[in-house]
Design an enzyme around this catalytic site. Structure first.
Site, PDB file in Angstrom:
ATOM      1  N   ASP A 192       1.124  -1.567  -0.990  1.00  0.00           N
ATOM      2  CA  ASP A 192       0.259  -2.134  -2.024  1.00  0.00           C
ATOM      3  C   ASP A 192      -0.011  -3.566  -1.604  1.00  0.00           C
ATOM      4  OD1 ASP A 192      -0.906  -2.929  -4.615  1.00  0.00           O
ATOM      5  OD2 ASP A 192       0.006  -1.089  -5.356  1.00  0.00           O
ATOM      6  N   HIS A 285      -6.104  -1.525  -3.422  1.00  0.00           N
ATOM      7  CA  HIS A 285      -4.750  -2.106  -3.384  1.00  0.00           C
ATOM      8  C   HIS A 285      -4.276  -2.313  -1.940  1.00  0.00           C
ATOM      9  CE1 HIS A 285      -3.712  -1.934  -7.673  1.00  0.00           C
ATOM     10  NE2 HIS A 285      -4.303  -0.765  -7.725  1.00  0.00           N
ATOM     11  N   GLU A 341      -7.747   2.481  -9.142  1.00  0.00           N
ATOM     12  CA  GLU A 341      -8.205   1.109  -9.402  1.00  0.00           C
ATOM     13  C   GLU A 341      -8.972   0.474  -8.250  1.00  0.00           C
ATOM     14  OE1 GLU A 341      -4.886  -0.292 -12.703  1.00  0.00           O
ATOM     15  OE2 GLU A 341      -4.529  -0.805 -10.595  1.00  0.00           O
TER      16      GLU A 341
END
Length: 704
Positions: A192, A285, A341
């Site tokens: 991440d 990410h 996301e």
């Protein structure tokens, strides 16, 4: 008369014995059926496992049992050799009572032998876990007959190793607890923006550069700079971010797992019948990748976006090389690719991405992400693996064989199951273990929300819409997720994981989970046992509980009165809609509980109550929440005003507040008392220097 007293005494003794026996059968997860017998069995440290399994498995079970008994310090060697007989049925010889997957049967045959029968080695291991939970500190076991099998095959926990790094020994320790409560999957979030945690032989800069950062506190690091501003979790600017990862002048925080470390974790888990699933995040990410290999971003520069450049063939070369290394370490059927996301903003102006969209006939950046996911899935499938991703992989079009992990509620899971795709339910409102589990003022830092043990335990993985349908079979199970933005220490992680992990275990295994009171009693004993074993657990039984104001309707004169919103509330935090602020219901500790209303537009909050007739106004109170993790801040200014016509308002009270990001959480009441007459009462609240959300739960007028 004497005989009646004797009979009564015997009845009381028998009832007491039964109640004591039932109390002693405290097992998590709850078995399918338990029959308590009127005798006991004493086990000593010299007990041995005898089995028809292979020698290696028998040796492991014996060493495992002896190691477990060591932790029960009061269990002594009673000098008598006793056996746990573990019998595995294979092929056509499986009896009808073991006709479920992973079914086992536990029987106390006599004073010298306990029998565990199972359909496979894994089932016998589960039976052994039940047996170990039945042993008290003195080695006594209430004799029972137990038949048991799991409801779902997938019973998982996810640990975020990117935001904070957890060493190998700590992961092994959590696997020990997971085995005790019959989990089947451990999902490791290995990559991440906060750090790359897996050694790559092909791309060594990933760990040289991006396994370390300049600050251990994720929150400070992510929004670094003296004038902190929250900007939807994006880097502030390249200037502010130039030292976010390792450099010669920094004192780096972080770490990574060598490939040998991960192989050891995988093998250790496999012995305990737990599969480790790795997650390699894509396309979003991924800022940490571009810090080491900026050419894989759309701009060719670090710190400019979080998404891989999908139009660049080098992106797929990189990802396929990484995944080959990952598959060499992890034999799991599933490889998790994240997929959540992704903003996709950089793709809109990237010539390579736009060319890819034109060449592939894609009409949106959502479809471009789907193209990437489907291409990665084909690669994984060609190696005999399956793709798993968060529910955003449904956007655009779903890769043909993908399994969806539904985290934004259950809608994604419903949609995927309707398309005959396998699903793991993991909705944030129940299964995210980074939320507060008790009154925030009594708890260590959390990222957001309020998810007490009872709420987690209340989750049902199969939505009503799928009950008794063909699609029900596609719900594979449940997973609890522990994101670690606010979790810096091993003891903090364990505190957040246990006891709610016990609820996840029982939901995934037990056929029913509708008696929280019974579960809570068992969880109290289980957490005490975990504490004795060296885990830092949440103290079930000592909770503060719900916010006092939220437990009942609070009487005031504006209840039921209409509210006019001059600035809109956000649809995602609408509470019960237009009547939310005058229903007499105060919110609980969480902004997402359906009572707090959220505002993000304009200056944030501006609304007035129509009292329907001129009213003597004696007091006004409004509560505002601050929760800095999810970017909710107390307002910088609050104004109360009154009107007779609903058009022209006269201010009667104004207060300012120096907005700060600390403390992370509090509820701020703003009150006025006086003597005014008005039909309309207006409340206006402005956001401060950090922007973010404003949340309120009620406008109290003349609270009684």
């Amino acid at each position: 008369m004497l005989m009646r007293k004797i009979c009564l005494l015997f009845l009381c003794f028998s009832l007491s014995a039964v109640l004591q026996a039932q109390h002693s059968v405290s097992v998590i997860p709850k078995p399918v059926s338990v029959e308590v017998l009127n005798k006991t069995f004493t086990i000593g440290k010299n007990v041995r496992v005898k089995t028809n399994m292979n020698k290696k498995e028998e040796m492991f079970l014996n060493s495992y049992l002896q190691e477990e008994l060591k932790s029960m310090r009061q269990v002594r060697d009673d000098g008598k050799l006793k056996y746990v007989v573990a019998k595995v049925y294979k092929g056509k010889s499986v009896p009808d009572y073991l006709n479920h997957d992973d079914a086992y049967r536990l029987r106390n045959v006599d004073g010298k032998k306990i029998l565990i029968e199972g359909k496979c080695e894994r089932a016998v291991f589960y039976g052994l876990q039940t047996l170990l939970q039945l042993i008290d500190d003195n080695g006594n076991i209430v004799s029972v007959n137990i038949d048991d099998y799991p409801r779902f095959p997938y019973r998982g926990l996810m640990i975020d190793c990117s935001r904070h790094f957890w060493d190998k020994e700590f992961i092994l320790k959590q696997i020990d607890a997971m085995a005790r409560y019959k989990f089947s999957y451990l999902h490791l979030h290995l990559t991440d923006a906060a750090g790359w945690r897996i050694e790559s032989k092909k791309y060594p800069r990933l760990t040289e550069m991006s396994a370390y950062r300049t600050e251990s506190d994720w929150n400070k690091w992510w929004v670094s700079g003296k004038d902190r501003k929250y900007v939807n979790m994006q880097f502030l600017s390249s200037e502010d971010s130039s030292k976010k990862y390792n450099n010669p002048d920094s004192h780096p925080y972080g770490g990574f797992y060598t490939q040998d470390d991960l192989r050891e974790i995988v093998a250790y888990a496999a012995e305990r019948h737990i599969t480790v699933i790795p997650e390699i995040e894509m396309p979003g990410h991924s800022e940490e990748v571009f810090a080491a290999y900026p050419e894989l971003s759309c701009t060719g520069k670090p710190y400019t976006s979080g998404e891989f450049c999908v139009g660049n063939e080098d992106t797929f070369t990189f990802l396929e090389n990484i995944l080959e290394e990952v598959m060499d370490i992890f034999p799991s059927e599933y490889i998790h690719i994240g997929g959540d996301e992704a903003s996709r903003k950089s793709w809109e102006s990237c010539p390579k991405c736009q060319k890819r969209m034109a060449d592939e006939g894609l009409s949106s950046t959502a479809e471009l992400q789907s193209y990437m996911t489907a291409r990665i899935e084909r690669f994984l499938n060609s190696h005999g693996r399956k793709l798993m991703g968060w529910d955003e992989i449904l956007e655009g079009f779903l890769a043909p064989n993908a399994t969806v992990m539904s985290w934004r509620g259950t809608d994604g899971g419903l949609k995927a199951a309707a398309m005959n795709h396998h699903v793991v339910m993991s909705p944030g409102g129940y299964c995210y273990l980074d939320a507060y589990q008790d009154a925030p003022s009594t708890q260590p830092r959390a990222f957001g929300g309020y998810t007490p043990l009872e709420r987690t335990y209340s989750f049902e993985p199969v939505p009503q819409e799928l009950r008794n349908t063909e699609q029900e079979k596609y719900i594979d199970g449940i997973q609890g997720n522990l994101w670690t933005e606010m979790v810096e220490t091993p003891s903090h992680l364990e505190y957040m994981l246990w006891a709610r992990g016990l609820a996840i275990s029982e939901i995934g295994w037990s056929q029913t989970h509708d008696d929280f009171s019974d579960f809570r009693n068992r969880a109290i004993l289980a957490t005490k046992d975990l504490k004795k074993r060296g885990y830092n657990v949440f103290q079930v039984g000592q909770e503060v509980g719900c916010r006092e104001e939220s437990k009942s309707v609070i009487s005031h004169e504006a209840i039921g009165k209409p509210v006019t919103y001059l600035l809109p509330y956000a649809d995602v935090y609408s509470a019960s809609g237009e009547g939310s602020l005058t229903d007499g219901l105060s919110g609980n500790w969480s902004y997402g509980d359906g009572r707090w209303q959220g505002f993000i537009s304009g200056e944030r909050f501006d609304a007035f109550v129509d009292m329907l007739s001129p009213t003597d106004v004696r007091n006004i109170t409004v509560n505002f929440m601050q929760f800095s993790g999810p970017e909710i801040f107390a307002p910088s200014e609050v104004e109360f005003s009154i009107s007779d016509d609903g058009i022209n308002f006269t201010p009667i009270y104004n207060v300012t507040h120096d907005v700060n990001s600390s403390p992370d959480y509090f509820i701020m009441p703003v009150s006025w008392s006086g003597d005014k007459t008005a039909r309309y009462i207006r409340v206006k609240a402005k956001s401060g220097k950090y922007g973010g959300w404003i949340f309120t739960d009620e406008i109290f007028i003349n609270k009684k």
